[in-house]
Design a protein around this motif. Sequence first.
Motif, PDB file in Angstrom:
ATOM      1  N   GLU A 360       0.820  -1.206   0.000  1.00  0.00           N
ATOM      2  CA  GLU A 360       0.000   0.000   0.000  1.00  0.00           C
ATOM      3  C   GLU A 360       0.860   1.263   0.000  1.00  0.00           C
ATOM      4  O   GLU A 360       0.475   2.285  -0.580  1.00  0.00           O
ATOM      5  CB  GLU A 360      -0.925  -0.002   1.230  1.00  0.00           C
ATOM      6  N   GLN A 365      -4.191   1.667  -3.056  1.00  0.00           N
ATOM      7  CA  GLN A 365      -5.266   0.856  -3.647  1.00  0.00           C
ATOM      8  C   GLN A 365      -4.670  -0.171  -4.629  1.00  0.00           C
ATOM      9  O   GLN A 365      -4.984  -0.177  -5.820  1.00  0.00           O
ATOM     10  CB  GLN A 365      -6.278   1.753  -4.371  1.00  0.00           C
ATOM     11  N   LYS A 367      -5.166  -3.170  -5.378  1.00  0.00           N
ATOM     12  CA  LYS A 367      -6.028  -4.083  -6.131  1.00  0.00           C
ATOM     13  C   LYS A 367      -6.692  -3.408  -7.325  1.00  0.00           C
ATOM     14  O   LYS A 367      -7.327  -4.075  -8.148  1.00  0.00           O
ATOM     15  CB  LYS A 367      -7.108  -4.670  -5.215  1.00  0.00           C
ATOM     16  N   GLN A 368      -6.577  -2.085  -7.413  1.00  0.00           N
ATOM     17  CA  GLN A 368      -7.173  -1.347  -8.514  1.00  0.00           C
ATOM     18  C   GLN A 368      -6.197  -1.251  -9.684  1.00  0.00           C
ATOM     19  O   GLN A 368      -5.006  -1.036  -9.500  1.00  0.00           O
ATOM     20  CB  GLN A 368      -7.552   0.072  -8.059  1.00  0.00           C
TER      21      GLN A 368
END
Length: 463
Positions: A360, A365, A367-368
Amino acid sequence: MQLPNILKTPSLLQKLQWVSDPVGYMENAAQQYPDIFTGEIIGFGETVVFVNHPQAIEEILTNDRKKFTAVGKLNEIAQPFLGNYSVLMLDGDRHKHQRQLVTPSFHGERMQAYGKLICNASEKLFSQLPLNNPFLARNLTEDISLQVILQAIFGLYNEEKIQKLRQLLPSLLNPFKSPWTSSLFFFRFLQQDLGAWSPWGKFLRDREQIDQFLYTEIAECRQKSDPERIDILSLLISSRDEAGQPMTDQELHDQLITLILAGYETTSSAMAWGFYWIHQNPLVREKLLQELDTLGDSPDPMSIYQLPYLTAVCNETLRIYPITMFSFPRVVQESIELLGHPLEPGTVLLPSIYLTHQREDLYPQPKQFKPERFIERQFSPYEFLPFGGGVRRCIGQALAQFEMKLVFATVLSRYHLALADQRTEKPQRRGFNLAPSSGVKMVIIGRRVRQESLVNMTTTPVS
């Protein structure tokens, strides 16, 4: 031996999860210990220290052969596929020598020749697909990768030989299709030849057919020596070691099968992921099409390669689910301290590419799918390392990136595609790599015609 942050999950459960769900295994462990932890897995020895902090990874990869060293025997789990003389199994000067022989084939003028092949193969294969008929993107990217790597290795244009390998390779790779079939390589007690009907028996017989093909090509290349040939097989055959001795047929075979599997299996999965992410994100797709339109109808491959947003899309594809989950394992050579943890000689370290790419603090984010990350920031080779690093960085990195960009540019410029299945594509172990679990089901819904206006697009039926 004192080891950092030892996972408390029973050893057998760790090994089973590592085989069945490596992403879940690593993510669960990283939630407990974000930077470094010790797990018990299959492959690379049993007890392994996973590292995903960029500072520690930099120290590991920039101290090759000093504090840390790469040991080929740690890859013995792949020996049934690759043999004993694969570049992945070699150490020291022998490894360095083999890399130096092969490297020129993935740079310079050879890349220009591969560029034409990649574009032509992409156009030919996609033009044969019927309109509105679902297909698996990974099947087509496999065909493209196979044609490219066969030319690089053998200089093959012979359609009959290409078709033969196209039939043989999928059979050989069947055990890699899912985590459970991959168990054949992780659990040695399953490696029993009980005849052609048994999983291991079938693998051995499929491998034998590939072996026969390779040894035939080696023999023909030796007999028809041509100094003008610059394919990898010719370069390896003409090479000599310090004593003036050529490579044996077995050594040649093992290098060839390594290059075929590495160039075929990994790149095809990466491109399938790319097609998925591009079409799951309409804004990404439209921005990419606008950039591609600036090059006109017949762009030069090197112009495509240099496009900034296309580069960012490929980088983000390789970040979010890197095909290779970890860099080449290293073994500690002397008593050291890493991230405040003492490590003794003999400790096996596994730099985790996947966990580093999911940090992170590096990638908000994570996973985006956000290609803009690579426009807004320059990442170090220890923060973004989809091809590993140090002296064991993937030798085919340049070709893989070139191939991804040219395939996306060729297909997206000519065809209007859509995902045929709106379910989220999940990563799944495919042998030693991460691949989209369902193969990315897509359809061609029309032929795309570039307009002078960058924002105007028409769709006509595919003829």
